[in-house]
Design a protein around this motif. Structure first.
Motif, PDB file in Angstrom:
ATOM      1  N   VAL A  51       3.866  -0.423  -2.278  1.00 17.72           N
ATOM      2  CA  VAL A  51       4.044  -1.809  -2.708  1.00 17.72           C
ATOM      3  C   VAL A  51       3.803  -1.900  -4.204  1.00 17.72           C
ATOM      4  O   VAL A  51       3.034  -1.125  -4.770  1.00 17.72           O
ATOM      5  CB  VAL A  51       3.098  -2.793  -1.974  1.00 17.72           C
ATOM      6  N   ALA A  52       4.487  -2.860  -4.805  1.00 18.26           N
ATOM      7  CA  ALA A  52       4.343  -3.127  -6.239  1.00 18.26           C
ATOM      8  C   ALA A  52       4.780  -4.562  -6.482  1.00 18.26           C
ATOM      9  O   ALA A  52       5.499  -5.148  -5.651  1.00 18.26           O
ATOM     10  CB  ALA A  52       5.210  -2.158  -7.046  1.00 18.26           C
ATOM     11  N   PRO A  53       4.382  -5.139  -7.614  1.00 20.87           N
ATOM     12  CA  PRO A  53       4.838  -6.496  -7.909  1.00 20.87           C
ATOM     13  C   PRO A  53       6.366  -6.557  -7.901  1.00 20.87           C
ATOM     14  O   PRO A  53       7.035  -5.610  -8.323  1.00 20.87           O
ATOM     15  CB  PRO A  53       4.290  -6.754  -9.323  1.00 20.87           C
ATOM     16  N   LEU A  54       6.905  -7.654  -7.402  1.00 22.10           N
ATOM     17  CA  LEU A  54       8.357  -7.843  -7.381  1.00 22.10           C
ATOM     18  C   LEU A  54       8.850  -8.024  -8.817  1.00 22.10           C
ATOM     19  O   LEU A  54       8.449  -8.964  -9.498  1.00 22.10           O
ATOM     20  CB  LEU A  54       8.725  -9.058  -6.534  1.00 22.10           C
ATOM     21  N   ASP A  55       9.695  -7.114  -9.270  1.00 20.18           N
ATOM     22  CA  ASP A  55      10.258  -7.211 -10.623  1.00 20.18           C
ATOM     23  C   ASP A  55      10.988  -8.536 -10.784  1.00 20.18           C
ATOM     24  O   ASP A  55      11.820  -8.904  -9.945  1.00 20.18           O
ATOM     25  CB  ASP A  55      11.240  -6.067 -10.889  1.00 20.18           C
TER      26      ASP A  55
ATOM     27  N   VAL B  25       4.117 -12.387  -5.228  1.00 19.65           N
ATOM     28  CA  VAL B  25       5.004 -11.667  -4.317  1.00 19.65           C
ATOM     29  C   VAL B  25       5.062 -10.191  -4.702  1.00 19.65           C
ATOM     30  O   VAL B  25       5.311  -9.840  -5.854  1.00 19.65           O
ATOM     31  CB  VAL B  25       6.437 -12.258  -4.347  1.00 19.65           C
ATOM     32  N   CYS B  26       4.832  -9.347  -3.703  1.00 21.64           N
ATOM     33  CA  CYS B  26       5.020  -7.910  -3.913  1.00 21.64           C
ATOM     34  C   CYS B  26       6.290  -7.491  -3.199  1.00 21.64           C
ATOM     35  O   CYS B  26       6.853  -8.237  -2.401  1.00 21.64           O
ATOM     36  CB  CYS B  26       3.832  -7.101  -3.409  1.00 21.64           C
ATOM     37  N   GLU B  27       6.718  -6.281  -3.497  1.00 21.76           N
ATOM     38  CA  GLU B  27       7.882  -5.709  -2.837  1.00 21.76           C
ATOM     39  C   GLU B  27       7.450  -4.446  -2.112  1.00 21.76           C
ATOM     40  O   GLU B  27       6.731  -3.616  -2.680  1.00 21.76           O
ATOM     41  CB  GLU B  27       8.959  -5.381  -3.867  1.00 21.76           C
ATOM     42  N   LEU B  28       7.869  -4.310  -0.869  1.00 20.22           N
ATOM     43  CA  LEU B  28       7.708  -3.060  -0.140  1.00 20.22           C
ATOM     44  C   LEU B  28       8.781  -2.138  -0.693  1.00 20.22           C
ATOM     45  O   LEU B  28       9.966  -2.474  -0.650  1.00 20.22           O
ATOM     46  CB  LEU B  28       7.903  -3.283   1.359  1.00 20.22           C
ATOM     47  N   ARG B  29       8.358  -0.989  -1.241  1.00 22.83           N
ATOM     48  CA  ARG B  29       9.293  -0.162  -1.987  1.00 22.83           C
ATOM     49  C   ARG B  29       9.283   1.290  -1.551  1.00 22.83           C
ATOM     50  O   ARG B  29       8.261   1.831  -1.163  1.00 22.83           O
ATOM     51  CB  ARG B  29       8.947  -0.226  -3.481  1.00 22.83           C
ATOM     52  N   LYS B  30      10.456   1.863  -1.650  1.00 16.85           N
ATOM     53  CA  LYS B  30      10.659   3.307  -1.478  1.00 16.85           C
ATOM     54  C   LYS B  30       9.984   3.844  -0.212  1.00 16.85           C
ATOM     55  O   LYS B  30       9.307   4.865  -0.243  1.00 16.85           O
ATOM     56  CB  LYS B  30      10.135   4.067  -2.704  1.00 16.85           C
ATOM     57  N   MET B  31      10.202   3.162   0.904  1.00 13.27           N
ATOM     58  CA  MET B  31       9.665   3.628   2.181  1.00 13.27           C
ATOM     59  C   MET B  31      10.764   4.404   2.902  1.00 13.27           C
ATOM     60  O   MET B  31      11.675   3.819   3.476  1.00 13.27           O
ATOM     61  CB  MET B  31       9.162   2.465   3.034  1.00 13.27           C
TER      62      MET B  31
END
Length: 161
Positions: free
Chosen positions: A71-75, A81-87
């Motif tokens: 997870v990381a902050p949503l660009d 809001v965070c973004e679930l990323r690169k899963m």
């Protein structure tokens, strides 16, 4: 009992995680322009997720990294809001419960990082992933959020944390 473990990413994992992303995304037709496979962070995921309010984890089995997610902050989005990323998971990481454990770990990390909502982008054809997202309370939304640059994604989800 599981024969894998999930742990925070380390610098030594960068090549393996990049290879997983570059292997799995084309499997689902996600290798053209506008997909995360082209993000600059792919080659140095450890550094990218060592930033403030970021977390990335890897699935390791028999000493081999077979999946990851974070997870990381949503660009370009709301700071809450965070973004679930690169899963992404190699075939040997699928069907063993790693996706569910990774999802729970990422959502827990998002809460600990004080996010209020979690967003994700995916695409038609990633049916198992979308089933997992719905199982964990993600609701489909009709348009993208933020400015991820992933203009080829066509499915968007959000959930309250």
């Amino acid at each position: 009992m599981t024969d894998y473990r999930i742990r925070p990413i380390e610098p030594r994992d960068n090549a393996a995680v990049a290879a997983i992303i570059r292997t799995v995304m084309p499997e689902f037709g996600a290798d053209g322009p506008g997909f995360a496979i082209h993000d600059a962070e792919v080659d140095d995921m450890h550094a990218s997720y060592s930033r403030t309010r970021c977390a990335y984890f890897v699935v390791e089995r028999g000493g081999k990294v077979i999946g990851g997610g974070g997870v990381a902050p949503l660009d370009g989005g709301d700071t809450a809001v965070c973004e679930l990323r690169k899963m992404y998971f190699l075939p040997e990481a699928r069907g063993i419960g790693a996706g569910a454990r990774m999802m729970q770990l990422c959502l827990d990390a998002a809460r600990e990082l004080h996010f209020k909502r979690c967003y994700l982008e995916t695409l038609t054809g990633m049916d198992a992933a979308q089933s997992l997202y719905r199982k964990y309370g993600f609701q489909s939304i009709t348009a993208p959020m933020g400015g991820t640059g992933h203009f080829s994604c066509d499915r968007f989800y959000i959930r309250e944390l």
